[in-house]
Design a protein around this motif. Structure first.
Motif: not given
Length: 209
Positions: A35-42
């Motif tokens: 998943w090309c997203k971080s678990l951290l916001f922004h």
């Protein structure tokens, strides 16, 4: 995966069979969801899960705006596995990266500066060459990665035998041929290939402009 014919490269058993992280070299094929997203916001990054049991395997969390210059690959606990650092272009022609095992800042304080591998983009093609530094006094092993962003696939080959060791594609949902969002990928890793190395190569190619 088809067995390599002929005599093996002297370092093949050392690096390809056991890898950088032996615990991340499976004797069976492994399929991961990237998943090309971080678990951290922004935060720009990745979250990687094992399809067989749903557990998190890797995470990449980047707070800085210059994530293309330096980033780290961590395990699910946040322990730094690899530090990936972009090198300056040579004559403004080539892009290259170095990867160091563990936290590079900690290594710098300890006086250890030798990279684990170097990756260089090949001019005029959608490919890069990765040179490993084994430390065993033999010629380094190499990998080659080809990709097509238009067709949304990446393939990694072990250069000595020209053997495919990992590939990436868009992930399909529960319905046949129904693709999920572009930021959800499937990473298939062949037996003996280090999963951390495969993930690092994906991170590097995604940083290429």
């Amino acid at each position: 995966m088809e067995a390599t014919r002929g005599k093996k490269h002297p370092a093949e058993d050392r690096m390809c069979g056991r890898g950088i992280f032996p615990d991340l070299c499976s004797p069976a094929p492994v399929r991961l969801t990237v998943w090309c997203k971080s678990l951290l916001f922004h935060g720009h990054g990745y979250t990687v899960y094992d399809d067989s049991d749903g557990r998190m395997v890797f995470r990449v969390d980047n707070y800085a705006h210059d994530w293309r210059q330096e980033t780290v690959l961590m395990d699910y606990t946040g322990n730094v596995l690899l530090t990936i650092r972009r090198r300056r272009k040579i004559l403004n022609l080539t892009e290259s990266w170095e990867a160091f095992k563990g936290d590079k800042d900690v290594q710098r304080m300890a006086g250890e500066r030798r990279p684990l591998f170097k990756a260089r983009k090949n001019l005029g093609s959608h490919s890069c060459t990765v040179s490993m530094f084994t430390g065993y006094g033999v010629k380094p092993l190499g990998y080659r990665m080809n990709w097509s962003r238009d067709k949304e696939w990446w393939k990694i080959y072990q250069a000595v035998a020209n053997t495919p060791v990992a590939e990436v594609s868009r992930k399909c949902g529960s319905m046949p041929k129904k693709l999920l969002d572009k930021d959800v990928l499937t990473l298939r890793v062949q037996p003996g290939m280090d999963q951390a190395l495969a993930m690092a190569m994906i991170m590097i190619t995604n940083s290429m402009r």
